[in-house]
Design a protein around this motif. Sequence first.
Motif, short mmCIF file in Angstrom:
data_model
loop_
_atom_site.label_atom_id
_atom_site.label_comp_id
_atom_site.label_asym_id
_atom_site.label_seq_id
_atom_site.Cartn_x
_atom_site.Cartn_y
_atom_site.Cartn_z
N GLY A 1 -4.50 -8.52 21.33
CA GLY A 1 -4.03 -7.47 20.82
C GLY A 1 -2.70 -7.43 20.37
N ILE A 2 -2.32 -6.56 19.64
CA ILE A 2 -1.18 -6.74 18.63
C ILE A 2 -0.22 -5.25 18.91
CG2 ILE A 2 -1.74 -9.00 17.32
CD1 ILE A 2 -1.25 -5.43 15.68
N GLU A 3 0.91 -5.18 18.58
CA GLU A 3 1.60 -4.09 18.31
C GLU A 3 3.13 -4.43 17.54
OE1 GLU A 3 2.88 -2.17 21.99
OE2 GLU A 3 0.93 -1.62 22.49
N HIS A 4 3.05 -3.51 16.56
CA HIS A 4 4.05 -3.84 15.52
C HIS A 4 4.45 -2.40 15.21
CE1 HIS A 4 6.62 -5.35 12.49
NE2 HIS A 4 5.93 -4.58 11.49
N GLU A 5 5.70 -2.04 15.45
CA GLU A 5 6.23 -0.61 15.03
C GLU A 5 5.11 0.41 15.40
OE1 GLU A 5 7.27 -0.96 10.88
OE2 GLU A 5 9.09 -2.47 11.51
N ASN A 6 4.78 1.08 14.76
CA ASN A 6 3.79 2.09 15.15
C ASN A 6 2.33 1.85 15.04
OD1 ASN A 6 3.96 1.99 12.22
ND2 ASN A 6 2.69 3.63 12.06
N ILE A 7 2.09 0.32 14.91
CA ILE A 7 0.60 -0.09 14.87
C ILE A 7 0.50 -0.52 16.28
CG2 ILE A 7 -1.04 -1.70 13.95
CD1 ILE A 7 0.82 -1.69 11.62
N HIS A 8 -0.75 -0.10 16.91
CA HIS A 8 -1.36 -0.76 17.98
C HIS A 8 -2.87 -1.21 17.90
CE1 HIS A 8 1.97 1.42 20.39
NE2 HIS A 8 1.64 2.17 19.35
N ALA A 9 -3.21 -2.46 17.92
CA ALA A 9 -4.69 -2.85 17.22
C ALA A 9 -5.04 -3.71 18.54
CB ALA A 9 -4.68 -3.43 16.21
N PHE A 10 -6.45 -3.76 18.91
CA PHE A 10 -6.97 -4.39 20.13
C PHE A 10 -8.39 -5.03 19.57
CE2 PHE A 10 -4.20 -1.30 21.87
CZ PHE A 10 -3.24 -2.11 22.37
N GLN A 11 -8.61 -6.17 20.03
CA GLN A 11 -9.67 -6.89 19.78
C GLN A 11 -11.16 -6.09 20.78
OE1 GLN A 11 -10.50 -9.34 17.10
NE2 GLN A 11 -12.57 -8.22 17.69
N PHE A 12 -10.55 -5.67 21.81
CA PHE A 12 -11.39 -5.16 22.70
C PHE A 12 -11.88 -3.81 22.34
CE2 PHE A 12 -7.44 -5.08 24.76
CZ PHE A 12 -7.19 -3.65 24.79
N HIS A 13 -12.75 -3.15 23.09
CA HIS A 13 -13.12 -2.03 22.98
C HIS A 13 -12.89 -0.94 23.88
CE1 HIS A 13 -16.15 -2.29 19.43
NE2 HIS A 13 -16.24 -3.44 19.87
N PRO A 14 -11.79 -0.33 23.69
CA PRO A 14 -11.09 0.45 24.94
C PRO A 14 -12.30 1.73 25.28
CG PRO A 14 -9.85 0.92 23.12
CD PRO A 14 -10.76 -0.20 22.76
N GLU A 15 -13.05 1.99 24.10
CA GLU A 15 -13.89 3.34 24.30
C GLU A 15 -15.23 2.86 25.08
OE1 GLU A 15 -15.65 1.03 20.66
OE2 GLU A 15 -13.64 1.54 21.49
N LYS A 16 -15.60 1.60 25.26
CA LYS A 16 -16.34 0.84 26.13
C LYS A 16 -16.01 0.34 27.41
CE LYS A 16 -19.38 -0.21 21.83
NZ LYS A 16 -19.95 -1.23 21.47
N SER A 17 -14.70 0.55 27.74
CA SER A 17 -14.09 -0.19 28.83
C SER A 17 -13.71 0.85 29.98
CB SER A 17 -12.87 -0.73 28.23
OG SER A 17 -13.29 -1.82 27.29
N GLY B 1 -5.93 0.33 15.97
CA GLY B 1 -6.99 -0.34 15.30
C GLY B 1 -7.94 -0.94 16.32
N ILE B 2 -9.07 -0.92 16.31
CA ILE B 2 -10.19 -1.17 17.34
C ILE B 2 -11.04 -2.31 16.87
CG2 ILE B 2 -11.94 -0.42 18.85
CD1 ILE B 2 -10.73 2.40 18.84
N CYS B 3 -10.98 -3.44 17.49
CA CYS B 3 -12.07 -4.50 17.19
C CYS B 3 -11.90 -4.88 15.68
CB CYS B 3 -13.59 -4.14 17.67
SG CYS B 3 -14.70 -5.59 17.50
N LEU B 4 -12.88 -4.74 14.71
CA LEU B 4 -12.68 -5.11 13.50
C LEU B 4 -11.44 -4.26 12.81
CD1 LEU B 4 -13.99 -6.91 11.57
CD2 LEU B 4 -15.49 -5.23 10.64
N GLY B 5 -11.12 -3.23 13.46
CA GLY B 5 -9.89 -2.53 12.79
C GLY B 5 -8.73 -3.42 13.08
N LEU B 6 -8.62 -4.32 14.09
CA LEU B 6 -7.54 -5.04 14.20
C LEU B 6 -7.51 -5.97 13.13
CD1 LEU B 6 -5.28 -6.67 15.79
CD2 LEU B 6 -7.12 -7.61 17.04
N GLN B 7 -8.98 -6.72 12.83
CA GLN B 7 -8.96 -7.89 12.07
C GLN B 7 -8.68 -7.43 10.59
OE1 GLN B 7 -12.75 -9.60 12.69
NE2 GLN B 7 -12.45 -9.94 14.70
#
Length: 204
Positions: A173-189, A77-83
């Motif tokens: 950023g959170i990780e739970h089992e197979n979920i990795h999700a971050f508030q920041f934008h890796p594609e812009k980093s 999950g990226i940005c809103l994809g985390l929320q």
Amino acid sequence: MIAIIDYGMGNLRSVHKAFEAVGAEACVTRDPQVIADAPSVVLPGVGAFKDCMANLDEYGLIDPVHKAIRSGKPFLGICLGLQLLFEQSVEFGTVPGLGVLPGKVIRFEFDDGSDFKVPHMGWNTVNIKKESPLFDDVDPHPYFYFVHSYYVQPDNPDTVVTTTEYGREFVSGIEHENIHAFQFHPEKSQKTGLKLLEKFARLN
């Protein structure tokens, strides 16, 4: 093939191009079967929480997202994809989220005259709080690019993998089992963000 979920909002082209830049095959799709067959799934997000949830519902993507997560395949999950993964957001009233993780999404609030402006926009340090396959050989305080006015408050502190300081410490950023999700934008980093996406692409 990494499935990047297209619900009519989000930084889809940038995410797609970033995966291509690291040699990962990816496609932008809203086809439930493609999402089900993909070995990895990405939920990007830019915009208002309520509108994103409405679009996911309109395009019949809520169930495919839940099934992808339950399948155990790597999910990013990226940005809103985390929320969106959390139970609710207070953006424009209380709005239910996907409810995958317990917790809520709240807005940055600062006193008038504060040096901290909303949205939080630009480069900031990420503090790595626990071991993660996506951060195993990077600086413990890498920089990533942020653009957001809201942040997550997970009920379970064990899911927190990164935090960031912006007037207060917040979960980035959170990780739970197979979920990795971050508030920041890796594609812009730049290089650090691309490295994270490359590692995600290799999880499967």
